[in-house]
Write a protein that holds these residues in place. Sequence first.
Motif, short mmCIF file in Angstrom:
data_model
loop_
_atom_site.label_atom_id
_atom_site.label_comp_id
_atom_site.label_asym_id
_atom_site.label_seq_id
_atom_site.Cartn_x
_atom_site.Cartn_y
_atom_site.Cartn_z
N GLY A 148 0.81 -1.22 0.00
CA GLY A 148 0.00 0.00 0.00
C GLY A 148 0.84 1.25 0.00
O GLY A 148 0.32 2.34 0.29
N ARG A 283 -16.70 3.06 -8.29
CA ARG A 283 -16.37 1.88 -7.48
C ARG A 283 -16.30 0.57 -8.27
O ARG A 283 -15.84 -0.43 -7.74
CB ARG A 283 -17.39 1.74 -6.34
CG ARG A 283 -17.25 2.83 -5.29
CD ARG A 283 -18.17 2.60 -4.12
NE ARG A 283 -19.55 2.40 -4.52
CZ ARG A 283 -20.58 2.42 -3.66
NH1 ARG A 283 -20.35 2.63 -2.38
NH2 ARG A 283 -21.81 2.23 -4.09
N GLU A 289 -7.21 1.75 -3.68
CA GLU A 289 -7.31 2.46 -2.40
C GLU A 289 -7.75 1.48 -1.33
O GLU A 289 -8.73 0.75 -1.50
CB GLU A 289 -8.27 3.63 -2.52
CG GLU A 289 -7.73 4.74 -3.41
CD GLU A 289 -8.60 5.98 -3.40
OE1 GLU A 289 -9.55 6.04 -2.58
OE2 GLU A 289 -8.33 6.90 -4.19
N LEU A 290 -7.04 1.50 -0.22
CA LEU A 290 -7.30 0.52 0.82
C LEU A 290 -8.55 0.83 1.64
O LEU A 290 -9.03 -0.01 2.36
CB LEU A 290 -6.09 0.41 1.75
CG LEU A 290 -4.81 -0.08 1.05
CD1 LEU A 290 -3.69 -0.23 2.05
CD2 LEU A 290 -5.06 -1.38 0.33
N SER A 291 -9.05 2.05 1.52
CA SER A 291 -10.28 2.39 2.20
C SER A 291 -11.24 2.98 1.20
O SER A 291 -10.92 3.95 0.50
CB SER A 291 -10.04 3.41 3.34
OG SER A 291 -11.27 3.85 3.87
N VAL A 292 -12.43 2.38 1.07
CA VAL A 292 -13.44 2.90 0.15
C VAL A 292 -13.88 4.28 0.58
O VAL A 292 -14.31 5.10 -0.22
CB VAL A 292 -14.64 1.94 0.08
CG1 VAL A 292 -15.70 2.47 -0.86
CG2 VAL A 292 -14.20 0.56 -0.35
N ASP A 294 -11.91 6.56 1.73
CA ASP A 294 -10.78 7.46 1.67
C ASP A 294 -11.15 8.67 0.83
O ASP A 294 -11.50 8.55 -0.32
CB ASP A 294 -9.58 6.74 1.05
CG ASP A 294 -8.33 7.61 1.02
OD1 ASP A 294 -8.38 8.71 1.62
OD2 ASP A 294 -7.33 7.20 0.41
N LYS A 366 -6.04 -5.03 6.97
CA LYS A 366 -7.28 -4.54 6.39
C LYS A 366 -8.28 -5.69 6.22
O LYS A 366 -9.48 -5.53 6.53
CB LYS A 366 -6.99 -3.89 5.03
CG LYS A 366 -8.22 -3.38 4.30
CD LYS A 366 -8.94 -2.32 5.12
CE LYS A 366 -10.22 -1.87 4.44
NZ LYS A 366 -11.03 -0.97 5.30
N TYR A 423 -13.10 -2.11 -6.28
CA TYR A 423 -12.46 -0.80 -6.11
C TYR A 423 -11.08 -0.90 -5.48
O TYR A 423 -10.14 -0.22 -5.89
CB TYR A 423 -13.37 0.08 -5.24
CG TYR A 423 -12.98 1.52 -5.13
CD1 TYR A 423 -13.09 2.39 -6.22
CD2 TYR A 423 -12.52 2.05 -3.92
CE1 TYR A 423 -12.75 3.72 -6.11
CE2 TYR A 423 -12.18 3.39 -3.80
CZ TYR A 423 -12.30 4.22 -4.90
OH TYR A 423 -11.96 5.55 -4.79
N SER A 424 -10.95 -1.80 -4.49
CA SER A 424 -9.69 -1.86 -3.74
C SER A 424 -8.96 -3.20 -3.86
O SER A 424 -7.80 -3.30 -3.50
CB SER A 424 -9.95 -1.59 -2.25
OG SER A 424 -10.71 -2.64 -1.67
N TRP A 452 -1.50 -7.96 -3.96
CA TRP A 452 -1.51 -7.65 -2.52
C TRP A 452 -0.80 -8.72 -1.69
O TRP A 452 -0.77 -8.62 -0.47
CB TRP A 452 -2.95 -7.54 -2.02
CG TRP A 452 -3.75 -6.35 -2.48
CD1 TRP A 452 -5.03 -6.38 -2.93
CD2 TRP A 452 -3.36 -4.97 -2.50
NE1 TRP A 452 -5.47 -5.11 -3.25
CE2 TRP A 452 -4.45 -4.23 -2.99
CE3 TRP A 452 -2.18 -4.29 -2.17
CZ2 TRP A 452 -4.42 -2.83 -3.15
CZ3 TRP A 452 -2.14 -2.91 -2.33
CH2 TRP A 452 -3.25 -2.20 -2.81
#
Length: 609
Positions: A148, A283, A289-292, A294, A366, A423-424, A452
């Motif tokens: 990340g 999305r 991005e690790l947080s939707v 964010d 996460k 998305y992530s 990842w």
Amino acid sequence: MGRRQNRAKYLSCGQTARNSNSEQESEVKKEKTKKDASVSVSISSSKFILKPTSAQRMSGGRPRSLGGGGQHHVLDYLKRMQSENPAFFYAIQPDTDHSTGGASIFWADATARMNYSYFGDTLVFDTSYRTHRYRVPFASFTGINHHGQPVLFGCALILNDSESTFIWLFQTWLRAMSGQQPLSITTDPDRFIQTAVSRVLPETRHRYSKQGIVRETQEKLAHIYRSHPMFETEFKKCINETETIDEFESSWQSLLQRYYVMDNEWLQSMYNARQQWVKVYLRDTFFGELSVNDGSGGLNSFFDGYVGASTTIQMLIKQYEKALASWHEKELKADYDTTNTTPVLKTPSPMEKQAAGLYTRRIFMKFQEELVETLANPATKTDDSGTITTYRVAKFGEENKAHIVCFNSLEMKATCSCQMFEYSGIICRHILAVFRAKNVLTLPSQYVLKRWTTNAKSRAVLDEGASESPKDSRESLTVRYNNLRQEAIKYVEEGAKSIHIYNVAMDALREAANKVADRKNQGSGGAQGGTLTNGSSQELHVAEDNTSATFQSTDEKQRKIRELTAELESTNQRCEVYRANLLAVLKDMEEQKLKLSVKVQNARLSLKE
């Protein structure tokens, strides 16, 4: 296209969920058409026509000059780097406009190009340093690695702020990355960049940075920000916290009406471009991005703290190398933490244990967060039509914010209306809750993105044609270099696991280094050499078959001798580079051996105690 297919894994029931969203959007558009009839601003097209950004206004579209021999300083560095490493790429924009400020420059080192083969699914083009607030018109291409962290894919000096410059820049960058287009790109809202992306990367989803949108909004609506302190908070809540298209549309209209800005031209143009910067419309595409939730909008900060308003062109290269070294050290530390420490498991789930062994540490944390949340997000079956089962997943006490999950029991696949996985690349708590209800004990392979995992950098696919034409010479040279580097890294990773394997690997590398040196001394290599001259042309020296040497004149023979001598010198230079790289690997292994010795000693001391 392969990576695009890997990221876009939808089920038939997932199609239903998306169709539902499309129907919602269609209804919203119909309703919005009625509402827009009362708005005084006339919008001729739903397409967003970008006006000059603050960066363009501050530069005035005029060529920038580095001054003080700055361009020569950079070029000398790039030429030196390429002589040391044939896989180093740089290019200079052809001076077709006879610019007085100098030609724009692009470069990418071998590591950047290799990293793109691992993490090139999403791209960020950061032009924050283009304004005259900064002394150097610097830009960067970056991505996100398996921890990340931001990772570099190339840099540029943009001395001519024009549409043709950005088209050239993206074409050059794409060539350096072997023509592989990313799934998504994030940039500042800029009309020149928008045109370049649409022409050069037509298959890539283009997103505007929310940072850039918010920055422009603060400038355009400064009077509203001053007179209504809560406007900024509600504006950010509208674009960051809404979870459906309906919710965003309702929140946006409410915001406009509350502050009497329904006919504000800037806000209207932003609304027209909503599908390129508002999260609920994006999305379904991978942005990493690790947080939707964010709200940063995608521009990461590879050079923050290294390049600033006072950075001169003479300082830039030094700061560039400092940033590279710093992020490399951070990646090594993250690698070490992932490999040498054990995460604390919070559930008895086999899936959690499985994920702990697959993901890097940050990604596992996460995933663990999502898994633990399944305890507070029960799945309720709402429809069962054979192999496809639909569930409603909501947190206790928040039933009005439920998400819909469609599960295909035959294929062990599921899609969720939150689209977090799309998305992530990390599976959401809602799908995990359905897996829990269906007694799915381990993660299906399609929900583990290799990018990842701890093996993200293993066995990258490097395309090389069976035959090599002159124009492919440089790319093939890069492939050979990267293949050698990757094989050497495998020895480092495996050789560090035990003393016995370490000794075997060390002997093998020393033998390889000796063979390379012998080959260099013999000078009998018939390999092709490619060099990038000024980043815009290639010199390819090919040893031709000398079957007709008897009939050649003396001048032709002398010319052939000069060509073969030049080829031999080029081969010797490359051998030196490869030998230096192998010796660097040996040095790294010696350092690893020292670290292992310290660990063994500490373990022995702990046993005695």
